[in-house]
Design an enzyme around this catalytic site. Structure first.
Site, PDB file in Angstrom:
ATOM      1  N   SER A  47      -2.152  -7.736   3.079  1.00 48.85           N
ATOM      2  CA  SER A  47      -2.682  -7.755   4.568  1.00 48.85           C
ATOM      3  C   SER A  47      -2.927  -8.943   5.192  1.00 48.85           C
ATOM      4  O   SER A  47      -2.590  -9.036   6.080  1.00 48.85           O
ATOM      5  CB  SER A  47      -3.809  -6.555   4.746  1.00 48.85           C
ATOM      6  OG  SER A  47      -3.613  -5.308   4.474  1.00 48.85           O
ATOM      7  N   LYS A  78     -17.330  -7.280   8.636  1.00 51.53           N
ATOM      8  CA  LYS A  78     -15.959  -7.649   8.642  1.00 51.53           C
ATOM      9  C   LYS A  78     -15.453  -7.652  10.147  1.00 51.53           C
ATOM     10  O   LYS A  78     -15.579  -6.708  10.787  1.00 51.53           O
ATOM     11  CB  LYS A  78     -15.152  -6.839   7.697  1.00 51.53           C
ATOM     12  CG  LYS A  78     -14.471  -7.662   6.525  1.00 51.53           C
ATOM     13  CD  LYS A  78     -13.816  -6.550   5.618  1.00 51.53           C
ATOM     14  CE  LYS A  78     -12.908  -7.394   4.815  1.00 51.53           C
ATOM     15  NZ  LYS A  78     -12.315  -6.465   3.950  1.00 51.53           N
ATOM     16  N   ARG A 128      -1.507  -6.266  -8.307  1.00 52.77           N
ATOM     17  CA  ARG A 128      -0.193  -7.274  -8.150  1.00 52.77           C
ATOM     18  C   ARG A 128      -0.188  -8.237  -9.164  1.00 52.77           C
ATOM     19  O   ARG A 128       0.789  -8.964  -9.316  1.00 52.77           O
ATOM     20  CB  ARG A 128      -0.479  -7.642  -6.697  1.00 52.77           C
ATOM     21  CG  ARG A 128      -0.366  -6.861  -5.465  1.00 52.77           C
ATOM     22  CD  ARG A 128      -0.912  -7.431  -4.234  1.00 52.77           C
ATOM     23  NE  ARG A 128      -2.230  -7.093  -4.147  1.00 52.77           N
ATOM     24  CZ  ARG A 128      -2.891  -7.575  -3.122  1.00 52.77           C
ATOM     25  NH1 ARG A 128      -2.481  -7.937  -1.808  1.00 52.77           N
ATOM     26  NH2 ARG A 128      -4.309  -7.503  -3.082  1.00 52.77           N
ATOM     27  N   HIS A 159       0.810  -1.155  -0.003  1.00 54.80           N
ATOM     28  CA  HIS A 159      -0.062  -0.046  -0.065  1.00 54.80           C
ATOM     29  C   HIS A 159       0.827   1.214  -0.038  1.00 54.80           C
ATOM     30  O   HIS A 159       0.375   2.165  -0.784  1.00 54.80           O
ATOM     31  CB  HIS A 159      -0.765   0.172   1.257  1.00 54.80           C
ATOM     32  CG  HIS A 159      -1.829  -1.048   1.454  1.00 54.80           C
ATOM     33  ND1 HIS A 159      -2.024  -1.793   2.691  1.00 54.80           N
ATOM     34  CD2 HIS A 159      -2.836  -1.540   0.288  1.00 54.80           C
ATOM     35  CE1 HIS A 159      -2.839  -2.770   2.521  1.00 54.80           C
ATOM     36  NE2 HIS A 159      -3.395  -2.562   1.074  1.00 54.80           N
TER      37      HIS A 159
HETATM   38  P1  ADP Z   1      -9.429  -4.545   0.404  1.00 55.76           P
HETATM   39  O1  ADP Z   1      -9.388  -5.331   1.830  1.00 55.76           O
HETATM   40  O2  ADP Z   1     -10.704  -3.707   0.057  1.00 55.76           O
HETATM   41  O3  ADP Z   1      -9.047  -5.393  -0.824  1.00 55.76           O
HETATM   42  P2  ADP Z   1      -6.935  -3.729   0.608  1.00 55.76           P
HETATM   43  O4  ADP Z   1      -6.455  -2.725   1.845  1.00 55.76           O
HETATM   44  O5  ADP Z   1      -6.371  -5.236   0.891  1.00 55.76           O
HETATM   45  O6  ADP Z   1      -8.356  -3.636   0.680  1.00 55.76           O
HETATM   46  O7  ADP Z   1      -6.237  -3.148  -0.709  1.00 55.76           O
HETATM   47  C1  ADP Z   1      -6.411  -1.862  -0.904  1.00 55.76           C
HETATM   48  C2  ADP Z   1      -5.898  -1.611  -2.304  1.00 55.76           C
HETATM   49  O8  ADP Z   1      -4.375  -2.011  -2.286  1.00 55.76           O
HETATM   50  C3  ADP Z   1      -6.331  -2.390  -3.671  1.00 55.76           C
HETATM   51  O9  ADP Z   1      -6.149  -1.764  -4.794  1.00 55.76           O
HETATM   52  C4  ADP Z   1      -5.091  -3.411  -3.481  1.00 55.76           C
HETATM   53  O10 ADP Z   1      -4.725  -3.923  -5.003  1.00 55.76           O
HETATM   54  C5  ADP Z   1      -3.740  -2.817  -3.309  1.00 55.76           C
HETATM   55  N1  ADP Z   1      -2.825  -3.665  -2.733  1.00 55.76           N
HETATM   56  C6  ADP Z   1      -2.955  -4.366  -1.820  1.00 55.76           C
HETATM   57  N2  ADP Z   1      -1.593  -4.846  -1.467  1.00 55.76           N
HETATM   58  C7  ADP Z   1      -0.924  -4.351  -2.352  1.00 55.76           C
HETATM   59  C8  ADP Z   1       0.554  -4.438  -2.792  1.00 55.76           C
HETATM   60  N3  ADP Z   1       1.382  -5.198  -2.313  1.00 55.76           N
HETATM   61  N4  ADP Z   1       1.076  -3.892  -3.908  1.00 55.76           N
HETATM   62  C9  ADP Z   1       0.246  -2.913  -4.567  1.00 55.76           C
HETATM   63  N5  ADP Z   1      -1.077  -2.767  -4.244  1.00 55.76           N
HETATM   64  C10 ADP Z   1      -1.459  -3.453  -3.369  1.00 55.76           C
END
Ligand code: ADP
Length: 150
Positions: free
Chosen positions: A127, A41, A90, A17
Site C-alpha cells: 500500500s 495514523k 511477502r 491483498h
Molecule cells: P498493515 O498496515 O497493518 O501492515 P496492510 O494492509 O499493509 O496492513 O497488510 C495487511 C496484510 O496484507 C498483511 O498480512 C500483509 O502481509 C498482507 N499483504 C500486504 N501486501 C501484500 C502482498 N503484496 N502480497 C501478500 N500479502 C500482502
C-alpha cells in the site's frame, strides 16, 4: 463454522491483498476483512473509501464481509466468534514481523494465525508504494483492483 479475519489498514487495498483474500475465502466458511482504526495514523483514504473499495472488489463473493474495528485484533476475534487470523507473507521481513505478532496473539487468546505466501506476481506490491505512485501521478491502476478509483 470456520470464521477468519484478515486485518489490515488497506490504504488502499492492493492486488497483493486481493490475491490473499480471494484464496483465503476458499479456505474458510466466512472471511471478515477487518479495517483497523488507529487514531494516531494518518491515512490517504478515509475509512468509508477504504471500506467501499474492498466491498466493491468482492461484491460477488458471498462469504466475504468488510468491517472496521478498534483495539486488539484478538479482542475482535473473541467478541465475534473468529478462530483464525489470516495474514499474507511477502518476504523474510514480513515473516519476522508477523512471527512476533502471531506469538503475542497466541499468548493473549487461543486463536491460530494462518499464513498464505504471496503470489509471485503480486509479491512486490505494498500500500505504501501504491500511495507513493498516486502522490506522484503515476499509473496506480496496475497495482490495485478496479474498484479503487480516485
Ligand atoms: P498493515 O498496515 O497493518 O501492515 P496492510 O494492509 O499493509 O496492513 O497488510 C495487511 C496484510 O496484507 C498483511 O498480512 C500483509 O502481509 C498482507 N499483504 C500486504 N501486501 C501484500 C502482498 N503484496 N502480497 C501478500 N500479502 C500482502
Amino acid at each position: 463454522m470456520r470464521r477468519a479475519i484478515f486485518p489490515g489498514s488497506f490504504d488502499p487495498i492492493t492486488l497483493g491483498h486481493f490475491d490473499i483474500i480471494e484464496r483465503g475465502a476458499k479456505l474458510f466458511d466466512e472471511l471478515i476483512i477487518a479495517i483497523g482504526i488507529n487514531a494516531d495514523k494518518k491515512y490517504m483514504f478515509s475509512l468509508e473509501e477504504r471500506k467501499k473499495f474492498i466491498e466493491d472488489a468482492f461484491m460477488y463473493v458471498p462469504n466475504i464481509k468488510v468491517v472496521a474495528y478498534r483495539g486488539l485484533t484478538v479482542d475482535f476475534c473473541l467478541e465475534n466468534d473468529v478462530e483464525f487470523i489470516l495474514r499474507g507473507l511477502r518476504n523474510p521481513a514480513d515473516f519476522e514481523f508477523e512471527k512476533a505478532i502471531a506469538h503475542t496473539n497466541r499468548d493473549l487468546a487461543p486463536i491460530e494465525t494462518v499464513f498464505l505466501l504471496t503470489s509471485a506476481k503480486t509479491s512486490y506490491i505494498s500500500s505504501s508504494i501504491v500511495r507513493d505512485v498516486i502522490r506522484n501521478n503515476g499509473d496506480y491502476t496496475k497495482l490495485v483492483p478496479k474498484s479503487v478509483r480516485i
